[in-house]
Scaffold this motif. Structure first.
Motif, short mmCIF file in Angstrom:
data_model
loop_
_atom_site.label_atom_id
_atom_site.label_comp_id
_atom_site.label_asym_id
_atom_site.label_seq_id
_atom_site.Cartn_x
_atom_site.Cartn_y
_atom_site.Cartn_z
N VAL A 75 44.37 98.97 -10.54
CA VAL A 75 45.85 99.29 -11.32
C VAL A 75 45.70 100.55 -12.25
CG1 VAL A 75 45.79 97.77 -13.03
CG2 VAL A 75 47.37 98.69 -12.59
N THR A 76 46.82 101.40 -12.09
CA THR A 76 46.27 102.03 -13.04
C THR A 76 47.13 101.78 -14.83
OG1 THR A 76 48.83 103.58 -12.94
CG2 THR A 76 46.89 103.29 -10.85
N ASN A 77 47.04 103.28 -15.65
CA ASN A 77 47.60 103.01 -16.62
C ASN A 77 49.06 103.65 -16.12
OD1 ASN A 77 45.18 102.71 -18.13
ND2 ASN A 77 44.68 104.61 -17.22
N TRP A 78 50.04 103.50 -17.12
CA TRP A 78 51.31 103.67 -17.40
C TRP A 78 51.60 104.99 -17.78
CZ3 TRP A 78 53.80 100.26 -15.96
CH2 TRP A 78 54.84 98.54 -16.06
N HIS A 79 52.82 105.60 -17.04
CA HIS A 79 52.21 106.81 -17.08
C HIS A 79 54.44 107.60 -16.73
CE1 HIS A 79 48.51 108.24 -16.10
NE2 HIS A 79 48.46 107.51 -14.97
N THR A 80 54.73 108.54 -17.59
CA THR A 80 55.89 108.73 -17.33
C THR A 80 56.26 109.51 -15.64
OG1 THR A 80 55.48 110.79 -18.56
CG2 THR A 80 55.70 108.96 -19.58
N SER A 81 55.35 109.83 -14.80
CA SER A 81 55.02 110.37 -13.96
C SER A 81 54.95 109.40 -12.87
CB SER A 81 55.40 111.92 -13.74
OG SER A 81 54.74 112.48 -12.69
N ALA A 82 56.21 109.55 -11.67
CA ALA A 82 55.30 108.80 -10.43
C ALA A 82 54.31 109.09 -9.91
CB ALA A 82 56.55 108.31 -9.85
N THR A 83 54.13 110.61 -9.92
CA THR A 83 52.98 111.29 -9.20
C THR A 83 51.77 111.35 -10.26
OG1 THR A 83 53.55 113.09 -9.85
CG2 THR A 83 54.72 112.92 -8.46
N GLU A 84 51.04 110.41 -11.11
CA GLU A 84 50.54 110.17 -11.92
C GLU A 84 49.68 108.70 -11.17
OE1 GLU A 84 51.67 111.68 -15.56
OE2 GLU A 84 51.15 113.89 -15.16
N ALA A 85 50.73 107.80 -11.44
CA ALA A 85 50.46 106.92 -10.91
C ALA A 85 50.03 106.28 -9.51
CB ALA A 85 51.60 105.58 -11.81
N VAL A 86 48.97 106.98 -9.14
CA VAL A 86 48.69 106.91 -7.69
C VAL A 86 47.06 106.57 -8.07
CG1 VAL A 86 47.88 108.15 -5.44
CG2 VAL A 86 50.13 108.40 -6.53
N ALA B 62 53.52 102.01 -12.95
CA ALA B 62 51.61 102.22 -12.92
C ALA B 62 52.10 101.92 -11.06
CB ALA B 62 51.72 101.03 -13.65
N GLY B 63 50.64 102.04 -10.95
CA GLY B 63 50.19 101.91 -9.22
C GLY B 63 49.28 101.46 -9.27
N VAL B 64 49.62 99.98 -8.44
CA VAL B 64 48.56 98.79 -7.55
C VAL B 64 47.77 99.16 -6.17
CG1 VAL B 64 48.18 96.75 -7.53
CG2 VAL B 64 49.84 97.83 -8.95
N ASN B 65 46.90 98.87 -6.26
CA ASN B 65 46.33 99.39 -4.90
C ASN B 65 45.67 97.83 -4.50
OD1 ASN B 65 44.35 98.83 -2.58
ND2 ASN B 65 43.41 101.04 -3.24
N PRO B 66 46.40 96.28 -4.33
CA PRO B 66 46.19 95.20 -3.79
C PRO B 66 44.98 95.20 -3.51
CG PRO B 66 47.86 96.27 -2.35
CD PRO B 66 47.43 96.92 -2.51
N LYS B 67 43.93 96.11 -2.63
CA LYS B 67 42.92 95.84 -1.82
C LYS B 67 41.93 97.14 -1.85
CE LYS B 67 41.18 94.09 2.70
NZ LYS B 67 39.42 94.99 2.62
N SER B 68 40.64 96.89 -2.96
CA SER B 68 40.65 98.54 -3.41
C SER B 68 39.32 98.60 -2.02
CB SER B 68 40.44 98.85 -4.45
OG SER B 68 39.39 97.31 -4.50
#
Length: 232
Positions: free
Chosen positions: A218-229, A174-180
């Protein structure tokens, strides 16, 4: 021989013959009584023999009944065990059942974070099940909170996620952007709180380095890191 002597001789002969006849009759009667007595004893013995056989048969029948009861008890226990085992799990449709996976908790997972520069910079969270654990990440956003006030990250994606089963080397990201926002404001922090859903009783604190937090996503959970941007 004179007439008197002949008469005396005949009388003696008659007396002797009578004595012999009586003796023979007594012997015959005694023999008959002995035979009857032996026959009676034999009959009694014969009558006792079936009784003994019947007792033996009853003992065998009782033993067989005990064996049957024991076999029935074993069979009942085996059946119960089979039914209990079959009762837990999901039916696969072929008569077998598979264990139903449990939902993941934060303490079931080995966590890791790293900073990424793509999309203006974000934090990539990775999650793997601990050894020996198989659990399911629900199709929902990870719960990511910041600071003492517990500011939570909102969704970075509009589409709903999919549940992921964690086991072995399977990793979820999952990818987290702390400042949107584009403003200069925000809180300066160096850790985040992560949980699997808002009801997770054991959230974990993860170090992320110095970050500025302002309306995080934050994104959903993904099985690929490239999908969690977390693209904005």
């Amino acid at each position: 021989m004179s007439g008197n002597r002949r008469k005396a001789f005949l009388v003696s002969a008659v007396l002797v013959g009578g004595a012999l006849l009586m003796t023979a009759c007594q012997d015959t009667d005694e023999a008959a009584d002995t035979g009857a007595s032996q026959g009676s004893s034999s009959a009694s013995g014969d009558a006792a023999t079936p009784s003994g056989s019947s007792a033996a048969g009853s003992g065998k029948d009782a033993g067989a009944a005990g064996k049957d009861a024991g076999a029935a008890g074993k069979g009942s226990g085996a059946t119960g065990g089979t039914e209990d085992g079959a009762g837990s799990g999901a039916d696969t449709g072929n008569g077998k059942r598979e264990p139903v996976g449990q939902s993941c908790g934060a303490n079931d997972i080995s966590w890791n974070t790293r900073s990424e520069t793509q999309a203006g910079g974000y934090i990539l969270i990775s999650a793997k099940a601990k050894p020996g654990i198989t659990c399911i990440l629900p199709a929902a956003l990870p719960t990511v909170a910041f600071g003492s006030d517990g500011t939570e990250a909102g969704p970075a994606e509009q589409a709903a996620g999919k549940q992921i089963t964690l086991s072995g080397n399977t990793t979820a990201y999952a990818g987290v952007n702390p400042k949107s926002t584009d403003s200069d404001g925000g809180k300066e922090l160096d850790s985040i709180i992560v949980a699997v859903g808002s009801d997770d009783p054991d959230p974990v604190s993860l170090k992320v380095g110095a970050i500025t937090v302002d309306k995080p996503v934050v994104t959903n959970w993904h099985t690929s890191a490239t999908e969690a941007v977390p693209f904005s």
